[in-house]
Design a protein around this motif. Structure first.
Motif, PDB file in Angstrom:
ATOM      1  N   SER A  74       4.926 -30.662  -4.806  1.00  0.00           N
ATOM      2  CA  SER A  74       4.672 -29.787  -4.235  1.00  0.00           C
ATOM      3  C   SER A  74       3.048 -28.911  -4.191  1.00  0.00           C
ATOM      4  O   SER A  74       2.814 -28.506  -5.190  1.00  0.00           O
ATOM      5  N   TYR A  77       2.532 -25.438  -5.984  1.00  0.00           N
ATOM      6  CA  TYR A  77       3.378 -25.724  -7.406  1.00  0.00           C
ATOM      7  C   TYR A  77       2.863 -25.153  -8.355  1.00  0.00           C
ATOM      8  O   TYR A  77       1.654 -24.867  -8.684  1.00  0.00           O
ATOM      9  N   VAL A 100      11.214 -24.114  -4.112  1.00  0.00           N
ATOM     10  CA  VAL A 100      10.442 -24.851  -3.040  1.00  0.00           C
ATOM     11  C   VAL A 100       9.376 -24.065  -3.227  1.00  0.00           C
ATOM     12  O   VAL A 100       9.650 -22.563  -2.040  1.00  0.00           O
ATOM     13  N   GLU A 256       0.008 -28.591   2.307  1.00  0.00           N
ATOM     14  CA  GLU A 256       1.702 -28.386   2.749  1.00  0.00           C
ATOM     15  C   GLU A 256       1.855 -29.002   3.827  1.00  0.00           C
ATOM     16  O   GLU A 256       3.838 -29.689   3.289  1.00  0.00           O
ATOM     17  N   TRP A 259       3.010 -33.164   2.905  1.00  0.00           N
ATOM     18  CA  TRP A 259       4.102 -33.101   2.024  1.00  0.00           C
ATOM     19  C   TRP A 259       5.288 -32.854   2.377  1.00  0.00           C
ATOM     20  O   TRP A 259       6.283 -33.952   1.687  1.00  0.00           O
ATOM     21  N   LEU A 260       5.355 -31.919   3.478  1.00  0.00           N
ATOM     22  CA  LEU A 260       6.714 -31.301   3.908  1.00  0.00           C
ATOM     23  C   LEU A 260       7.589 -32.933   4.856  1.00  0.00           C
ATOM     24  O   LEU A 260       8.692 -33.641   4.565  1.00  0.00           O
TER      25      LEU A 260
END
Length: 391
Positions: A74, A77, A100, A256, A259-260
């Motif tokens: 992520s 992260y 997460v 983000e 990424w999701l």
């Protein structure tokens, strides 16, 4: 009995004997809580199989790779917001919590929340480790921490730690269009081997008969509204505007969100990830939906968002669209702002699918969550994860 406090890791420490925590022998006996490292993936994958798949096998290459992606790749992260594990006295990982990081907008400020995806513990030492891990996630330690799939026992731990259960978000709504095929899908979950049998041949004519006898299986369209394909970035830009009505909402930065979407697209067990927009009679956007579509199966709604005041029309048009596309039913997380519109639908049921639990040390976030002034779920929850269905 002497009072018990907690150190910075959430491990219990006697206040008048904290020098014991510095004693390496005592520390070794009780184990320790620490951030998960990449080198722990194999051990955590095996623990995952043991707890959730009831076997002692090592994790497959695909499971190991997916765990690494979910827990470490992520863009948000950091070790402080990532997964944590407990090592027992022998240095073995006997319990773990997958976490997460997810960015939320709270009023005008942005904070990083933690989505807890899986809580695993094995054996007696694992039970002790699980207690240490649970204390790490007490409300006083967290800006915002949540799970949308907690078991009854986990929910009890959440409440004991100062957390709250959101009853509406703990429900899944289900709108049926083809009842016999819908029940067949439920049967497949209980007995996957039945998918090899040609049972759908029997279900199809029965569905046609049911839809003739009970017209309520066919949802009505919203006059003048239509559904069209849309891009993911269109969805994100629209969400950044319409979700401002909620005090707590996903921030969904470009990095983000991408990424999701990438991870959700891998969840082929639930079908193909789709994005659609709902247009009103003037051709203006009234709402968006992200959903998994399984051919001749289920439409699993991840995120349904709309302009305030258009909930009834958007829900109605989307249900009509799902019916036209041939899905047997549509389902998704219940949301307070959608309840009136959803309950207008016929052939509707609600099912408890897991407790939605949250903790926060900020009273304004708790108040917003309990009053329905929060949008969460779908990509801003665990619904996209392949861990739920594929491994």
């Amino acid at each position: 009995m002497k009072a018990i406090e907690m150190d910075d890791t959430g491990v219990m420490v006697a206040p008048d004997s904290k020098d014991m925590a510095a004693d390496p022998i005592v520390a070794r006996r009780r184990g320790r809580v620490r951030p998960m490292k990449r080198g722990d993936i194999a051990a955590v994958a095996k623990l995952f199989n043991c707890i959730f798949r009831k076997n002692e096998a090592d994790g497959s290459r695909e499971l190991n790779r997916y765990l690494e992606t979910v827990t470490f790749s992520s863009p948000l992260y950091t070790p402080e917001t990532g997964s944590i594990v407990h090592e027992n006295a022998e240095g073995e990982i006997d319990s773990a919590v997958l976490s997460v990081p997810m960015q939320l907008q709270v009023g005008e400020r942005t904070l990083t929340a933690r989505l807890l995806c899986a809580f695993m513990a094995k054996g007696k030492s694992g039970a002790l480790g699980a207690a240490h891990l649970a204390r790490t996630f007490r409300a006083k330690h967290q800006d915002f921490c949540f799970s949308d799939n907690a078991s009854p026992r986990s929910a009890d731990h959440w409440e004991a730690g100062g957390g709250h259960i959101l009853p509406i978000q703990s429900l899944e709504w289900r709108r049926v269009f083809r009842p016999f095929t819908s029940n067949l899908q439920r049967l497949y979950v209980a007995a996957p081997a039945l998918r090899k049998l040609p049972l759908r041949i029997v279900a199809l004519p029965l569905d046609r008969l049911a839809r003739r006898l009970l017209p309520s299986f066919k949802p009505a369209t919203a006059p003048g509204y239509r559904v069209e394909p849309a891009g993911y970035e269109e969805f994100r830009e629209y969400a950044s505007t319409v979700l401002k009505r909620f005090y707590v909402r996903p921030a969904w930065s470009a990095g983000e969100f991408s990424w999701l979407i990438g991870l959700a697209s891998q969840n082929l067990t639930c079908g193909t990830l789709n994005c659609r927009k709902v247009l009103d009679p003037k051709g203006e956007t009234a709402g968006f939906v992200l959903y998994f579509g399984e051919a001749n199966g289920i439409a699993r709604v991840l995120n349904l968002i709309c302009t305030q005041g258009r909930e009834r029309e958007v829900v109605g048009q989307l249900c009509a669209f799902f019916d036209t596309e041939g899905y047997c039913d549509a389902r998704g997380m219940a949301q307070p702002f959608l309840m009136k519109a959803i309950m207008r639908q016929r052939q509707l049921t609600f099912r408890h699918s897991g407790y939605f639990c949250m903790v926060s040390r900020h009273s304004e976030i708790v108040d917003a969550a309990l009053s329905g002034d929060m949008y969460i779920g779908g990509l801003a929850s665990e619904s996209w994860s392949n861990l739920l269905v594929a491994f």
